[in-house]
Each structure stands twice: as structure tokens, then as C-alpha cells.
Design a protein around this motif. Structure first.
Motif, short mmCIF file in Angstrom:
data_model
loop_
_atom_site.label_atom_id
_atom_site.label_comp_id
_atom_site.label_asym_id
_atom_site.label_seq_id
_atom_site.Cartn_x
_atom_site.Cartn_y
_atom_site.Cartn_z
N LYS A 235 0.81 -1.22 0.00
CA LYS A 235 0.00 0.00 0.00
C LYS A 235 0.84 1.27 0.00
O LYS A 235 0.36 2.33 0.39
N ALA A 236 2.05 1.17 -0.49
CA ALA A 236 2.93 2.34 -0.52
C ALA A 236 2.33 3.47 -1.35
O ALA A 236 2.37 4.64 -0.96
N GLU A 237 1.76 3.12 -2.51
CA GLU A 237 1.16 4.15 -3.37
C GLU A 237 -0.05 4.78 -2.71
O GLU A 237 -0.26 6.00 -2.80
N LEU A 238 -0.84 3.96 -2.01
CA LEU A 238 -1.99 4.51 -1.31
C LEU A 238 -1.55 5.45 -0.20
O LEU A 238 -2.17 6.49 0.03
N ASP A 239 -0.48 5.11 0.50
CA ASP A 239 0.04 5.98 1.55
C ASP A 239 0.46 7.33 1.00
O ASP A 239 0.26 8.37 1.64
N LYS A 240 1.04 7.33 -0.21
CA LYS A 240 1.42 8.60 -0.85
C LYS A 240 0.18 9.45 -1.11
O LYS A 240 0.17 10.66 -0.85
N ASN A 241 -0.86 8.82 -1.63
CA ASN A 241 -2.10 9.55 -1.90
C ASN A 241 -2.73 10.07 -0.62
O ASN A 241 -3.24 11.19 -0.58
N THR A 242 -2.70 9.26 0.41
CA THR A 242 -3.28 9.67 1.70
C THR A 242 -2.56 10.88 2.26
O THR A 242 -3.19 11.79 2.81
N ALA A 243 -1.24 10.90 2.12
CA ALA A 243 -0.46 12.05 2.60
C ALA A 243 -0.84 13.31 1.83
O ALA A 243 -0.96 14.40 2.40
N ILE A 244 -1.05 13.17 0.52
CA ILE A 244 -1.48 14.31 -0.30
C ILE A 244 -2.86 14.80 0.16
O ILE A 244 -3.11 16.00 0.31
N GLU A 245 -3.76 13.87 0.40
CA GLU A 245 -5.11 14.21 0.85
C GLU A 245 -5.09 14.93 2.20
O GLU A 245 -5.83 15.91 2.40
N ASP A 246 -4.26 14.45 3.10
CA ASP A 246 -4.17 15.07 4.43
C ASP A 246 -3.74 16.53 4.31
O ASP A 246 -4.24 17.40 5.05
N THR A 247 -2.82 16.81 3.40
CA THR A 247 -2.38 18.19 3.18
C THR A 247 -3.49 19.02 2.55
O THR A 247 -3.77 20.15 2.96
N MET A 248 -4.15 18.45 1.54
CA MET A 248 -5.21 19.17 0.83
C MET A 248 -6.41 19.45 1.74
O MET A 248 -7.11 20.45 1.57
N ALA A 249 -6.64 18.57 2.71
CA ALA A 249 -7.79 18.73 3.60
C ALA A 249 -7.66 19.93 4.53
O ALA A 249 -8.64 20.38 5.11
N LYS A 250 -6.45 20.47 4.65
CA LYS A 250 -6.22 21.64 5.51
C LYS A 250 -6.37 22.96 4.76
O LYS A 250 -6.25 24.03 5.36
N ALA A 251 -6.65 22.88 3.46
CA ALA A 251 -6.72 24.08 2.63
C ALA A 251 -8.02 24.85 2.87
O ALA A 251 -8.98 24.33 3.43
N ARG A 252 -8.03 26.09 2.41
CA ARG A 252 -9.23 26.92 2.53
C ARG A 252 -10.28 26.57 1.49
O ARG A 252 -11.43 27.02 1.59
N ASP A 253 -9.89 25.79 0.49
CA ASP A 253 -10.79 25.37 -0.58
C ASP A 253 -10.64 23.86 -0.74
O ASP A 253 -9.56 23.38 -1.12
N LEU A 254 -11.70 23.10 -0.48
CA LEU A 254 -11.61 21.64 -0.56
C LEU A 254 -12.04 21.09 -1.91
O LEU A 254 -12.02 19.86 -2.09
N LEU A 255 -12.38 21.94 -2.85
CA LEU A 255 -12.74 21.45 -4.18
C LEU A 255 -11.58 20.67 -4.82
O LEU A 255 -11.81 19.59 -5.38
N PRO A 256 -10.33 21.15 -4.76
CA PRO A 256 -9.23 20.36 -5.32
C PRO A 256 -9.10 18.99 -4.67
O PRO A 256 -8.77 18.00 -5.34
N LEU A 257 -9.36 18.90 -3.36
CA LEU A 257 -9.32 17.61 -2.69
C LEU A 257 -10.34 16.66 -3.28
O LEU A 257 -10.04 15.49 -3.55
N TYR A 258 -11.55 17.15 -3.49
CA TYR A 258 -12.61 16.28 -4.04
C TYR A 258 -12.34 15.92 -5.49
O TYR A 258 -12.69 14.81 -5.92
N ARG A 259 -11.73 16.80 -6.23
CA ARG A 259 -11.31 16.43 -7.59
C ARG A 259 -10.28 15.31 -7.54
O ARG A 259 -10.32 14.37 -8.34
N PHE A 260 -9.34 15.42 -6.62
CA PHE A 260 -8.25 14.45 -6.51
C PHE A 260 -8.79 13.07 -6.13
O PHE A 260 -8.44 12.06 -6.75
N ILE A 261 -9.64 12.99 -5.11
CA ILE A 261 -10.07 11.68 -4.63
C ILE A 261 -11.07 11.01 -5.56
O ILE A 261 -11.24 9.79 -5.51
N ASN A 262 -11.75 11.78 -6.42
CA ASN A 262 -12.70 11.20 -7.37
C ASN A 262 -12.08 10.89 -8.72
O ASN A 262 -12.79 10.42 -9.63
N ALA A 263 -10.78 11.13 -8.88
CA ALA A 263 -10.10 10.84 -10.14
C ALA A 263 -9.90 9.33 -10.29
O ALA A 263 -9.61 8.64 -9.31
N PRO A 264 -10.06 8.79 -11.50
CA PRO A 264 -9.92 7.34 -11.71
C PRO A 264 -8.59 6.78 -11.25
O PRO A 264 -8.53 5.67 -10.72
#
Length: 350
Positions: A235-264
């Protein structure tokens, strides 16, 4: 009789395509008349798990995109009041804390879940375009009694601030409960209920279902350990994505986070670890495979619950807000339903 069997065998051999063509359910509705139902599945992070909470207004850009889709029906990953009532009557099967208690709402309204559901259905059958504050307070009280908290909050949000008070079935305890709900970091309230209120919808629909993944094994500790080992594999690749999501979740705009997690690309990684790695795991007791079976039953029943929300309303636009790990199953299986088109989440969020 023998001659007819001989002829049938001869025809099957001479024209194998006539004998071997399977039924293609995916194209069964190609000549369907009538409107087609549109379904947008929004994979969501569980906002309650965002460390430190999300920033005020961070969901506003996402809500603007979803409002532009103009859903007629919004579903959430929550247990319905009807299933809560089932679980309450079968505590030996589901446990005593399957759903939140409705005791305070029962005290305020005098209604148990079935009676509250009956009141809700009767009210919504004749729900006016411009309900009075008293009607909204009464409906919110019944919804709390039915264990439909996100729907109750939808009504609460549509009250003018000065009208968010006790009365018409809402006592001080229920008002306090609704004010507590307003502080919770939960996508059912912060996304689904907020959007439903903005669009003037009377409710959201709880479609979660755990009746099929209530797995019974003798050694639950060994079962959990087996699953953890399966999920930790590769799950190394998943851990990388999770780290990105954790950073994005602290932003003032969560639309980029939702674009990222819904990408194929991200969904492929998540699904491979969540289920693919589980199926590849070895276990003398076949624990990982047992878990996957329960996972699929849960998703099948959730998808059926979604279809039930639009069964009598062909052609509506549906938004399903659900934990992102469910999205591939929802997209695949909802897309196989007759007369249903899946809306591309990536395009909807652009």
C-alpha cells in the motif's frame, strides 16, 4: 422426440452464434422510451477524520459545483430510521448501539420510529412549496424521532435564524441536539444537508446498509489481524495519496481535494488495496475473502436503496454522497441499472 433433439443439436452446431449469445443487460435499455435518470456519485473523505477539522467556508466551492448539477434527490451514507428500528428489535444480531438512540425525540414527540416515519411520509405527500416555520419545526421533530438526523437538519437549516427555536414538537432538548449537529464535521450535514437546504429539498435519503456485512466469525481478533495484514501489503502508493489528501484537507478550498479523490487514477489505487490486495491474501480460514463478500453485499444493498429513492421518479437527477471507497462499486452497479446514466464526477467538479 429424438428427431427434435437431433435437429436442435444440428442447428446449434451449424449456427453456434445462435446458441451461445448471452443476454446483455447493459444494452437492454437501448430502445427505452421515457426519461433517463442521472446519478452523480460523489466520493467523499470522512470529514470527521480530518485532523484539526476543516476550515470555515472550505466546502463552499464544492457546494457551488454540486448546486449547479441541481439534484432532485440526495442520498447519504447513513442508516435509515427503518433499518434502525429493525436493528433495535434484533439487538442480539446487530448489537445495542447499531444506531444512535432516539429516546429524547421519543420523549418529546411521543413517537416510536414506525409512527414517526408514518407522520413524515404523510406530511411530505402534501408538503407545500412554502412551508411555515411551524411546519418545518414539526417535521424536524418527527425526523429526529425517526432517526433521520440529516433530514431533520435539512429542515432546521431552512428555518430563518430567529425561527430556530423550540416549539411545534421541538423541545429544548431537541433544539440542543440540532445545534450540536450543526457543529459536527460530517459530510452528511456539511455537504448533503447544506446542499439540500440550499436547493429547497425537504429531506435527504439515508441509504447505508450493514445487514449483509454483519460478519459472524468465532475469532474476531484473528479476523481483524488477517485483514490488516492484507491491507498493509503493497500500500505504498496509497500511503502517498493519503499524505497528499491530508495536506489538501487543511486548505481553505476543498474542491481540489474532491477532484483528486474522485479521479480514476486515485480510485484504482484505493480499490486495489481495499479489495484487490485482500483477495490476493492467503488465510487458512479465508478471512479476507469473507470480508470482501460482506463488502460487496453491503454495496449491493446500498445501491438498491439508492434506486428505491428514484423508483417512482424516472428522469430525476440524483446525487449520492458516500465514502470514496464505495464509489467504484456505486458507479459500476448503478450504471448497469436500466434507464440510469452515470454522471462523470470529474466533469461535474471542473
Amino acid at each position: 422426440m429424438k428427431r427434435r433433439l437431433w435437429i436442435a443439436t444440428l442447428l446449434a452446431c451449424a449456427f453456434p452464434s445462435l446458441a451461445a449469445v448471452p443476454v446483455d443487460l447493459a444494452t437492454l435499455d437501448r430502445e427505452m422510451t421515457g426519461p433517463r435518470t442521472q446519478v452523480l456519485v460523489l466520493g467523499s473523505v470522512h470529514l470527521s477524520e480530518v485532523e484539526g477539522g476543516i476550515q470555515p467556508g472550505a466546502l463552499d466551492p464544492l457546494l457551488d459545483k454540486l448546486a449547479a448539477y441541481t439534484p432532485d434527490i440526495i442520498t447519504v451514507e447513513a442508516i435509515s430510521g427503518e433499518q434502525c428500528d429493525l436493528a433495535e428489535r434484533h439487538a442480539s444480531v446487530y448489537g445495542p448501539d447499531y444506531c444512535a438512540s432516539t429516546d429524547v425525540a421519543r420523549t418529546a414527540t411521543g413517537l416510536q420510529i414506525p409512527a414517526a416515519i408514518e407522520k413524515i411520509n404523510a406530511a411530505l405527500d402534501t408538503w407545500p412549496k412554502a412551508p411555515t416555520p411551524a411546519q418545518r419545526r414539526q417535521l424536524a421533530a418527527w425526523m429526529l424521532a425517526a432517526n433521520e438526523r440529516a433530514s431533520a437538519y435539512t429542515q432546521w437549516l431552512q428555518l430563518p435564524p430567529a425561527e430556530r427555536r423550540a416549539g411545534d414538537g421541538l423541545d429544548a432538548t431537541l433544539v440542543a441536539l440540532l445545534n450540536t449537529i450543526a457543529t459536527r464535521q460530517n459530510e452528511n450535514y456539511l455537504i448533503a444537508a447544506q446542499l439540500a437546504a440550499r436547493l429547497g429539498l425537504p429531506r435527504v435519503y439515508a441509504i447505508d446498509d450493514h445487514t449483509g456485512d454483519n460478519i459472524q466469525v468465532k475469532d474476531r481478533k484473528a479476523f481483524g489481524t488477517s485483514l490488516e495484514q492484507a491491507w498493509n501489503a503493497g500500500k505504498a502508493e496509497l500511503d502517498k495519496n493519503t499524505a497528499i489528501e491530508d495536506t489538501m484537507a487543511k486548505a481553505r478550498d476543498l474542491l481540489p481535494l474532491y477532484r483528486f479523490i474522485n479521479a480514476p487514477e486515485r480510485l484504482n489505487v484505493l480499490t486495489d488495496v481495499n479489495v484487490g490486495a485482500t483477495l490476493r491474501a492467503t488465510s487458512a480460514e479465508h478471512y479476507p475473502q469473507i470480508w470482501v463478500s460482506g463488502w460487496e453485499i453491503r454495496n449491493l444493498r446500498m445501491v438498491a436503496n439508492i434506486q428505491q429513492t428514484f423508483r417512482e421518479r424516472p428522469g430525476v437527477r440524483v446525487l449520492s454522497v458516500v465514502g470514496v471507497s464505495h464509489k467504484p462499486w456505486f458507479d459500476q452497479w448503478l450504471g448497469q441499472m436500466q434507464g440510469v446514466d452515470i454522471v462523470d464526477a470529474e466533469q461535474a467538479l471542473r
